[in-house]
Scaffold this motif. Structure first.
Motif, short mmCIF file in Angstrom:
data_model
loop_
_atom_site.label_atom_id
_atom_site.label_comp_id
_atom_site.label_asym_id
_atom_site.label_seq_id
_atom_site.Cartn_x
_atom_site.Cartn_y
_atom_site.Cartn_z
N PRO A 231 39.25 41.22 25.53
CA PRO A 231 38.93 40.75 26.89
C PRO A 231 40.07 41.05 27.87
O PRO A 231 41.20 40.62 27.66
N ASN A 232 39.77 41.79 28.92
CA ASN A 232 40.75 42.12 29.95
C ASN A 232 40.07 41.97 31.32
O ASN A 232 38.87 42.26 31.46
N GLY A 233 40.84 41.54 32.31
CA GLY A 233 40.27 41.38 33.64
C GLY A 233 41.32 41.00 34.66
O GLY A 233 42.48 40.73 34.32
N SER A 234 40.90 40.98 35.91
CA SER A 234 41.80 40.60 37.00
C SER A 234 40.97 39.99 38.13
O SER A 234 39.76 40.21 38.22
N PHE A 235 41.66 39.23 38.98
CA PHE A 235 41.01 38.57 40.11
C PHE A 235 41.94 38.65 41.31
O PHE A 235 43.14 38.35 41.20
N ALA A 236 41.41 39.06 42.46
CA ALA A 236 42.20 39.19 43.68
C ALA A 236 42.36 37.82 44.33
O ALA A 236 41.39 37.22 44.80
N LEU A 237 43.59 37.32 44.37
CA LEU A 237 43.88 36.04 45.03
C LEU A 237 43.89 36.20 46.54
O LEU A 237 43.35 35.38 47.27
N THR A 238 44.56 37.25 47.02
CA THR A 238 44.58 37.62 48.43
C THR A 238 44.45 39.13 48.51
O THR A 238 44.19 39.80 47.51
#
Length: 253
Positions: free
Chosen positions: A183-190
């Motif tokens: 499992p790999n992923g990312s999320f844009a905070l700003t």
């Protein structure tokens, strides 16, 4: 005193040939472009070699291919100096509207004789028994599949989640099976800050003669990244966990 007198001047309005007129241009239909490859070959110790790559056209939302190689040597001045090997890879990728899928299959098989010279008469038994005693071989397989976000997505998050299976076995009753989750992923905070995770969880079931081994690997790397027009800074930490246990099996069972 200033006097202004209007004078008529001649303007030619008839042209030969007539000036071009504006019209809608209808382009000719472009034939589909296919990036395909098929390669076959025959030669000593590489018999045969095959490569196949196929693409469905300019949309390029489906891509798949196959590569396979066979190597072998059977005639030699030294007895038992012969081997055969077969290995290949098959891959496929599909890009949908919002996400993509990819998969691959790898195999590697090798057979040979384990010897230290051209004299094998010291090994008890007849020729068939000596060959069976010296014969070695292994087989390896890897099967992998994953789902991922489309490269051109406008979402604030991305992911690449996959499963992987790897096996290894040989002629001496040694074997291993690896099950992995990726499992790999990312999320844009700003607009400039992003939080992400790269991780792998693997369970291994192994057998060496009459012993069985269980192993568990856990690797996780959370991070935060800052990206501007001229620089990118990424920071985080890595967590790793490993556990192993053994159990014996009665060889008569």
């Amino acid at each position: 005193q200033i006097t202004f007198e209007s004078r008529a001047f001649y303007v030619e309005t008839d042209f030969e040939p007539a000036p071009p007129s504006v019209s809608v241009l209808t382009p000719e239909k472009t034939p589909p472009a296919h990036n395909n490859l098929i390669r076959l070959g025959i030669g000593r110790f590489i018999t045969p070699l095959g490569q196949i790559y196929l693409n469905n056209g300019p949309d390029k939302n489906v891509d798949y291919g196959l590569e396979f190689t066979h190597r072998s040597a059977y005639r030699d001045v030294i007895d038992l100096r012969r081997f055969n090997q077969n290995y290949g890879t098959a891959r496929a990728t599909y890009l949908g509207r919002d996400m993509g899928l990819r998969g691959s299959l790898n195999i590697n098989q090798l057979g040979y004789f384990n010897y230290a010279g051209d004299d094998t008469t010291f090994i008890p038994g007849d020729a068939a028994a000596r060959e069976d005693s010296l014969r070695m071989g292994r087989f390896q397989l890897q099967l992998m599949g994953s789902a991922f976000t489309h490269p051109q997505t406008d979402e604030s998050y991305t992911y690449d989640v996959g499963l992987r299976l790897r096996t290894h076995s040989d002629r001496r009753n040694n074997s291993e099976v690896h099950f992995s989750a990726l499992p790999n992923g990312s999320f844009a905070l700003t607009d400039q800050f992003e939080a992400g995770l790269m991780s792998e969880i693997t369970y291994v079931r192994g057998a060496i003669d009459t012993s069985r081994q269980n192993r568990l690997f856990l690797d996780a790397t959370p991070y935060i990244a800052f990206t501007s027009d001229n620089v990118q800074v990424k920071g985080g930490f890595k967590f790793a966990y490993f556990n192993s246990s053994f159990d014996s099996v009665n060889p008569l069972l």
